[in-house]
Design an enzyme around this catalytic site. Sequence first.
Site, PDB file in Angstrom:
ATOM      1  CE  LYS A   1      -1.724   2.884   2.741  1.00 41.28           C
ATOM      2  NZ  LYS A   1      -1.690   4.113   1.920  1.00 41.28           N
TER       3      LYS A   1
ATOM      4  CD  GLU B   1      13.509   0.683   9.251  1.00 35.63           C
ATOM      5  OE1 GLU B   1      14.058   1.655   9.798  1.00 35.63           O
ATOM      6  OE2 GLU B   1      13.978  -0.467   9.283  1.00 35.63           O
TER       7      GLU B   1
ATOM      8  CB  CYS C   1      13.205   9.196   8.171  1.00 36.74           C
ATOM      9  SG  CYS C   1      14.239   8.170   7.122  1.00 36.74           S
TER      10      CYS C   1
ATOM     11  CD  GLU D   1      10.095  12.864  11.345  1.00 38.70           C
ATOM     12  OE1 GLU D   1       8.991  12.349  11.585  1.00 38.70           O
ATOM     13  OE2 GLU D   1      11.005  12.272  10.755  1.00 38.70           O
TER      14      GLU D   1
HETATM   15  P1  NAD Z   1       2.369   8.360   7.878  1.00 39.15           P
HETATM   16  O1  NAD Z   1       2.620   7.546   9.083  1.00 39.15           O
HETATM   17  O2  NAD Z   1       1.340   9.406   7.932  1.00 39.15           O
HETATM   18  O3  NAD Z   1       1.956   7.414   6.665  1.00 39.15           O
HETATM   19  C1  NAD Z   1       2.763   6.347   6.247  1.00 39.15           C
HETATM   20  C2  NAD Z   1       1.907   5.310   5.562  1.00 39.15           C
HETATM   21  O4  NAD Z   1       1.001   4.777   6.525  1.00 39.15           O
HETATM   22  C3  NAD Z   1       1.039   5.871   4.430  1.00 39.15           C
HETATM   23  O5  NAD Z   1       0.967   4.917   3.400  1.00 39.15           O
HETATM   24  C4  NAD Z   1      -0.311   6.034   5.105  1.00 39.15           C
HETATM   25  O6  NAD Z   1      -1.397   5.960   4.218  1.00 39.15           O
HETATM   26  C5  NAD Z   1      -0.323   4.847   6.045  1.00 39.15           C
HETATM   27  N1  NAD Z   1      -1.228   4.993   7.195  1.00 39.15           N
HETATM   28  C6  NAD Z   1      -1.633   6.132   7.793  1.00 39.15           C
HETATM   29  N2  NAD Z   1      -2.495   5.846   8.798  1.00 39.15           N
HETATM   30  C7  NAD Z   1      -2.622   4.494   8.832  1.00 39.15           C
HETATM   31  C8  NAD Z   1      -3.353   3.597   9.639  1.00 39.15           C
HETATM   32  N3  NAD Z   1      -4.152   4.022  10.620  1.00 39.15           N
HETATM   33  N4  NAD Z   1      -3.233   2.271   9.399  1.00 39.15           N
HETATM   34  C9  NAD Z   1      -2.411   1.818   8.430  1.00 39.15           C
HETATM   35  N5  NAD Z   1      -1.710   2.617   7.610  1.00 39.15           N
HETATM   36  C10 NAD Z   1      -1.806   3.946   7.816  1.00 39.15           C
HETATM   37  O7  NAD Z   1       3.783   8.956   7.447  1.00 39.15           O
HETATM   38  P2  NAD Z   1       4.111   9.883   6.201  1.00 39.15           P
HETATM   39  O8  NAD Z   1       3.667  11.269   6.516  1.00 39.15           O
HETATM   40  O9  NAD Z   1       3.625   9.249   4.937  1.00 39.15           O
HETATM   41  O10 NAD Z   1       5.696   9.781   6.163  1.00 39.15           O
HETATM   42  C11 NAD Z   1       6.506  10.576   6.930  1.00 39.15           C
HETATM   43  C12 NAD Z   1       7.066   9.783   8.100  1.00 39.15           C
HETATM   44  O11 NAD Z   1       7.780   8.648   7.632  1.00 39.15           O
HETATM   45  C13 NAD Z   1       8.057  10.590   8.887  1.00 39.15           C
HETATM   46  O12 NAD Z   1       7.818  10.429  10.259  1.00 39.15           O
HETATM   47  C14 NAD Z   1       9.392   9.967   8.518  1.00 39.15           C
HETATM   48  O13 NAD Z   1      10.395  10.131   9.467  1.00 39.15           O
HETATM   49  C15 NAD Z   1       9.021   8.555   8.319  1.00 39.15           C
HETATM   50  N6  NAD Z   1      10.032   7.854   7.523  1.00 39.15           N
HETATM   51  C16 NAD Z   1      10.879   6.975   8.146  1.00 39.15           C
HETATM   52  C17 NAD Z   1      11.868   6.312   7.434  1.00 39.15           C
HETATM   53  C18 NAD Z   1      12.805   5.345   8.098  1.00 39.15           C
HETATM   54  O14 NAD Z   1      13.420   4.549   7.401  1.00 39.15           O
HETATM   55  N7  NAD Z   1      12.954   5.364   9.413  1.00 39.15           N
HETATM   56  C19 NAD Z   1      11.994   6.548   6.063  1.00 39.15           C
HETATM   57  C20 NAD Z   1      11.126   7.452   5.460  1.00 39.15           C
HETATM   58  C21 NAD Z   1      10.142   8.084   6.201  1.00 39.15           C
END
Ligand code: NAD
Length: 489
Positions: free
Chosen positions: A179, A255, A290, A389
Amino acid sequence: MTTHTYDGRALINGARVHARDGQTFDCISPVDGRLLTSVARCGQADVDAAVAAARAAFEDRRWCGLAPAARKRVMIRFADQLSAHADELALMETLDMGKPIQYARSVDVNSAANCLRWYGEAVDKIYDEIAPTASTALALIQREPMGVVGVIVPWNYPMIMAAWKIAPALAAGNSVVLKPSEKSPLTALRLAELALEAGIPPGVFNVVPGYGVEAGSPLALHMDVDCIAFTGSTRVGKQIHVMAGQSNLKRAWTELGGKSPNIVFADCPDLDKAVQAAVGSIFFNQGESCNAPSRLFVEAGIRDQFLEKALALVPGYAPANPLAPDTVMGAIVDQTQMNSVLRYIELGKQEGAALLAGGEQALVDTGGCYVQPTIFAGVTPDMTIAREEIFGPVLSVLSFTDAADVVKQANASVYGLQAAVWSRDINKAMGVARALRAGTVHVNQYDEDDITVPFGGYKQSGVGRDKSLHAFDKYTEMKTTWIRIDSPV
Ligand code: NAD
């Protein structure tokens, strides 16, 4: 430009399909606000269909039953397909999430292809084990694919984040349901088409675009998904572990976010390099990384000089059209994220930090989402911009007294993804590196990266590691087989 041909339908069981209930959502480009296409708004029924297809593919062994060398050949063809379609994929990524096309092409497509190729190459070179038991038995310790792996990824590096998970999962023989983020769904759908063309059998790699609650949660809660691999925010990551526990105790790997400290001592071996790394790394990908070093600690003796050099670099990061070949700072992924970044900037001002550069929305007339590269000095540990963040082009500069003080401040975060230390004193650099609670610590650089090294965090930056051979552990179960040997000799 042929953006009107972008196909936003899901890919389930080898076919492009609309959401079962026909629902769609608009895919808007942050470059200029244009509508790119409408995308299938998948829900429970679509996730059920994708998981059923993935399960059927796993059960009849059309993929996991192949010899590792055969899967390797297909994975390498899959990687080659990405390379062959690099321009198309880079344009799609840039239009969908706003990053400069030069990096979409040179970083995102290349890293994703390299990742697929590397795990493909690796899979027929890994041996299982035989335990050192008594000679009356043989104990085989083998890795087996888990079955159906659910993958949920964010929007900041859509292809790379997907590749870090699907490459080891597929190479190990699993079936996958991916997804992508609702903010950047297009390249994931195209990757699944390219996988089919490369010879990954139908049903083995499915993509269900949609919103987190509507498509992500059904995947994380699904009773027939064996493992969920998630990259995204810490807030949602915590929910993923709860959902895994609430359902079938599927393996959950996360992650998550970061607030990485970058510590520059006065005896830093190369001040210009440190300044370039501090500024370049926080502004790369519009600060939507991130591992961005968002907390900068500079020792008092060099602080003024450091900041002067940093400010001189800022104009070079002025946002511009991401489609222009030399642009280095593109668009923020969407209005919501841009407004969130601008709100943090307001909080920084209100809480008393000194705004040295930027602080405003940019290129408003384009209809896109742009924020100026922003630097705050005089940031104290209690301020919101020092703790949370921001995920945008905002650097917070803090001060410290000595090594012990800076380690304490650096570690005073719920996150522990990455960190950096700059000093020509090996004892100081290594002592601080050891004391930092982070999954990766950089010494006298911030750029080194390779598929061979693990990536992930301590504390609330997540559970598990992407990349390197260690990632295979996440997508395989360990089986012991005892064989009795009643030897006649
Ligand atoms: P997010 O958590 O809002 O969304 C990530 C994914 O989760 C999306 O596909 C979203 O649709 C899905 N999602 C959201 N709510 C959900 C739920 N209730 N159940 C299941 N899936 C759900 O994050 P974002 O805004 O897309 O990404 C930014 C974040 O990602 C930042 O915190 C960043 O640090 C992190 N990130 C971490 C790494 C790493 O390797 N540590 C790498 C890239 C990004």
